[in-house]
Design an enzyme around this catalytic site. Structure first.
Site, short mmCIF file in Angstrom:
data_model
loop_
_atom_site.label_atom_id
_atom_site.label_comp_id
_atom_site.label_asym_id
_atom_site.label_seq_id
_atom_site.Cartn_x
_atom_site.Cartn_y
_atom_site.Cartn_z
N HIS A 1 -3.36 4.30 -2.59
CA HIS A 1 -4.40 3.53 -1.89
C HIS A 1 -4.96 4.37 -0.74
O HIS A 1 -6.15 4.33 -0.46
CB HIS A 1 -3.82 2.25 -1.28
CG HIS A 1 -3.25 1.28 -2.27
ND1 HIS A 1 -1.90 1.13 -2.47
CD2 HIS A 1 -3.86 0.41 -3.12
CE1 HIS A 1 -1.70 0.20 -3.39
NE2 HIS A 1 -2.85 -0.25 -3.81
N LEU B 1 0.82 -1.21 0.00
CA LEU B 1 0.00 0.00 0.00
C LEU B 1 0.86 1.27 0.00
O LEU B 1 1.93 1.31 0.60
CB LEU B 1 -0.91 0.00 1.23
CG LEU B 1 -1.83 -1.23 1.35
CD1 LEU B 1 -2.65 -1.15 2.62
CD2 LEU B 1 -2.73 -1.36 0.13
N HIS B 2 0.35 2.28 -0.69
CA HIS B 2 1.01 3.59 -0.74
C HIS B 2 -0.06 4.67 -0.67
O HIS B 2 -1.26 4.36 -0.54
CB HIS B 2 1.86 3.70 -2.01
CG HIS B 2 1.12 3.35 -3.26
ND1 HIS B 2 0.12 4.14 -3.78
CD2 HIS B 2 1.19 2.27 -4.06
CE1 HIS B 2 -0.37 3.58 -4.87
NE2 HIS B 2 0.25 2.43 -5.07
#
Ligand code: PAF
Length: 254
Positions: free
Chosen positions: A35, A31-32
């Site tokens: 997201h 996730l980054h």
């Protein structure tokens, strides 16, 4: 945050819950902040915010791509907790695909261009798993990033075509300070490749250039362009830098 290890655990925990307040962000993890923007919106608009992390094998045509997909579950869990997510589901293959991939959802028009042209089964895998995840969670709002605009478009069409009781919400692409679209794949770029990758969106936005000129310029810088095309009022590009495949798209302004 409730963490549900597997489909059975989720189904047991959610029984009798109020589905009207449910929102879903399906992800493959790593996730980054891209997201993050979907998840924040989901948390803000729903009483129950659900995230799934599942690296879906049926949407990968190349086994190396699947094998190289980054795994950062512990970091992802901390991130989701910091965003106030209420439920994380970690499905398993055997539960999600009880009959393997013999039953599926497919589309024969928009899924055969752009990212579907050379990866012919990709969207069949995406649509199938997204339908499963929506049915499983009964979420009434589901969030997708417009960086994967083709995916967003196809999922929206699927929900409409099958009268699924949910709404697909498309969120704008999150970019770094140089305009590079955030992606889990960016972390596989070397420093030199990152500099090049950041130039891609600048070219894409340049209305004085044709798609052929953009492709030629990218190839001359060392990219291997898969496609650069205009459709649906947007301009799309997909190009490899080494082994890393980057995609981006922008709205076309008259
Ligand atoms: O965009 C993704 O991460 C995946 O295609 C999705 C929607 C989670 C389905 O596996």
């Amino acid at each position: 945050m409730n963490i549900h290890h597997g489909v059975a655990a989720w189904l047991a925990a959610c029984e009798g819950g109020d589905v009207l307040g449910r929102g879903l962000v399906p992800t493959m993890g790593a996730l980054h902040e891209g997201h993050g923007s979907l998840i924040r919106q989901c948390v803000a608009e729903n009483t129950q915010s659900i995230v799934t992390i599942y690296v879906n094998p049926t949407q990968f045509e190349n086994p190396d791509d699947l094998g190289n997909y980054p795994d950062s579950l512990q970091d992802d869990i901390h991130y989701l907790e910091s965003l106030g997510v209420s439920d994380l589901i970690l499905p398993q293959y055997k539960e999600l695909y009880p009959f393997d991939f013999t039953l599926f959802v497919d589309e024969s028009l928009d899924s055969k261009v752009l990212c579907g042209k050379n990866r012919t089964g990709h969207f069949k895998g995406v649509l199938s798993v997204v339908m499963k995840l929506i049915n499983l969670t009964q979420a009434r709002r589901v969030y997708f990033g417009k960086k994967d605009f083709q995916q967003y478009r196809l999922v929206s069409k699927m929900v409409e075509a099958y009268f699924m009781p949910t709404r697909i919400i498309g969120m704008d692409t999150v970019r770094d300070e140089h305009g590079l679209a955030l992606s889990s794949r960016n972390r596989r770029l070397s420093d030199e490749q990152l500099v090049l990758a950041r130039r891609m969106n600048v070219l894409l936005r340049d209305g004085s250039l044709s798609t052929e000129e953009i492709a030629d310029q990218l190839n001359s810088w060392g990219f291997r362009v898969d496609y650069c095309e205009e459709r649906w009022g947007r301009r799309f590009v997909a190009a490899f830098l080494g082994e890393v495949r980057l995609i981006d798209n922008v709205e076309m302004t008259p």
